[in-house]
Design a protein around this motif. Structure first.
Motif, mmCIF file in Angstrom:
data_model
loop_
_atom_site.group_PDB
_atom_site.id
_atom_site.type_symbol
_atom_site.label_atom_id
_atom_site.label_comp_id
_atom_site.label_asym_id
_atom_site.label_seq_id
_atom_site.Cartn_x
_atom_site.Cartn_y
_atom_site.Cartn_z
ATOM 1 N N ALA A 37 107.579 -43.356 2.918
ATOM 2 C CA ALA A 37 108.365 -42.607 1.936
ATOM 3 C C ALA A 37 107.641 -42.652 0.593
ATOM 4 O O ALA A 37 106.855 -43.565 0.326
ATOM 5 N N ILE A 38 107.908 -41.649 -0.259
ATOM 6 C CA ILE A 38 107.217 -41.551 -1.544
ATOM 7 C C ILE A 38 108.241 -41.480 -2.671
ATOM 8 O O ILE A 38 109.084 -40.588 -2.692
ATOM 9 N N VAL A 39 108.141 -42.428 -3.612
ATOM 10 C CA VAL A 39 108.953 -42.421 -4.823
ATOM 11 C C VAL A 39 108.018 -42.129 -5.991
ATOM 12 O O VAL A 39 106.940 -42.714 -6.095
ATOM 13 N N ILE A 40 108.451 -41.215 -6.855
ATOM 14 C CA ILE A 40 107.667 -40.830 -8.025
ATOM 15 C C ILE A 40 108.358 -41.377 -9.274
ATOM 16 O O ILE A 40 109.541 -41.107 -9.500
ATOM 17 N N ALA A 41 107.620 -42.138 -10.059
ATOM 18 C CA ALA A 41 108.099 -42.594 -11.366
ATOM 19 C C ALA A 41 107.585 -41.593 -12.392
ATOM 20 O O ALA A 41 106.379 -41.549 -12.686
ATOM 21 N N PRO A 90 108.527 -51.954 3.162
ATOM 22 C CA PRO A 90 107.153 -52.196 2.702
ATOM 23 C C PRO A 90 106.232 -50.991 2.897
ATOM 24 O O PRO A 90 105.109 -50.985 2.376
ATOM 25 N N ASP A 91 106.686 -49.969 3.629
ATOM 26 C CA ASP A 91 105.889 -48.757 3.833
ATOM 27 C C ASP A 91 106.031 -47.759 2.685
ATOM 28 O O ASP A 91 105.405 -46.710 2.688
ATOM 29 N N LEU A 92 106.848 -48.078 1.701
ATOM 30 C CA LEU A 92 107.154 -47.190 0.584
ATOM 31 C C LEU A 92 105.979 -47.063 -0.388
ATOM 32 O O LEU A 92 105.384 -48.058 -0.793
ATOM 33 N N TRP A 93 105.655 -45.828 -0.746
ATOM 34 C CA TRP A 93 104.676 -45.549 -1.794
ATOM 35 C C TRP A 93 105.440 -45.405 -3.110
ATOM 36 O O TRP A 93 106.505 -44.773 -3.148
ATOM 37 N N VAL A 94 104.890 -45.918 -4.197
ATOM 38 C CA VAL A 94 105.445 -45.700 -5.535
ATOM 39 C C VAL A 94 104.297 -45.199 -6.409
ATOM 40 O O VAL A 94 103.287 -45.881 -6.569
ATOM 41 N N ILE A 95 104.464 -43.997 -6.939
ATOM 42 C CA ILE A 95 103.430 -43.342 -7.724
ATOM 43 C C ILE A 95 103.982 -43.041 -9.108
ATOM 44 O O ILE A 95 105.062 -42.466 -9.235
ATOM 45 N N GLU A 96 103.252 -43.434 -10.141
ATOM 46 C CA GLU A 96 103.654 -43.090 -11.507
ATOM 47 C C GLU A 96 102.830 -41.903 -11.978
ATOM 48 O O GLU A 96 101.600 -41.911 -11.884
ATOM 49 N N LEU A 97 103.534 -40.883 -12.446
ATOM 50 C CA LEU A 97 102.883 -39.703 -13.017
ATOM 51 C C LEU A 97 103.196 -39.669 -14.502
ATOM 52 O O LEU A 97 104.361 -39.597 -14.891
ATOM 53 N N ASP A 98 102.179 -39.737 -15.323
ATOM 54 C CA ASP A 98 102.353 -39.678 -16.768
ATOM 55 C C ASP A 98 101.819 -38.337 -17.237
ATOM 56 O O ASP A 98 100.620 -38.183 -17.527
ATOM 57 N N ILE A 99 102.724 -37.369 -17.265
ATOM 58 C CA ILE A 99 102.375 -35.997 -17.649
ATOM 59 C C ILE A 99 103.675 -35.274 -17.980
ATOM 60 O O ILE A 99 104.731 -35.629 -17.450
ATOM 61 N N ALA A 100 103.597 -34.296 -18.851
ATOM 62 C CA ALA A 100 104.780 -33.487 -19.145
ATOM 63 C C ALA A 100 105.234 -32.789 -17.863
ATOM 64 O O ALA A 100 104.407 -32.325 -17.080
#
Length: 111
Positions: A37-41, A90-100
């Motif tokens: 799974a993918i979570v976006i910060a 533990p299979d979870l992806w966490v991605i931070e996107l710093d952009i407008a």
């Protein structure tokens, strides 16, 4: 069953697209390469303002749904949420996107 792109391919595309748009993307937690799974910060200027997760849509496609704490002013609650989710998955992806308009970037790329 319809074939789908692996999680690591989607994350890679999201990172490249964000960086080519002048933003910054970082993998905070690496999950399962195939089907994690993918979570976006979503953040701007280093401050997370929303968490969204890629989830199956009713029409058979994908959508981003808001997840995590609603009190985004407390950044420690965001990290606590991510830690709890990773503890259960533990299979979870966490991605931070710093952009407008990080959520729009994510939706256009991985949904």
């Amino acid at each position: 069953m319809q074939p789908r792109l692996s999680s690591d391919m989607l994350v890679g595309a999201l990172i490249r697209r964000t960086e080519s748009g002048g933003g910054h993307a970082m993998v905070l937690a690496k999950g399962d390469r195939t089907a994690g799974a993918i979570v976006i910060a979503c953040s701007e200027k280093g401050r997370i303002h929303k968490l969204v997760e890629r989830a199956p849509a009713m029409n058979g496609g994908w959508e981003l749904i808001q997840c995590g704490p609603q009190d985004i002013d407390n950044q420690s609650e965001i990290q606590d949420y991510i830690d709890r989710r990773r503890g259960r998955d533990p299979d979870l992806w966490v991605i931070e996107l710093d952009i407008a308009e990080a959520e729009r970037f994510a939706a256009e790329t991985i949904c």
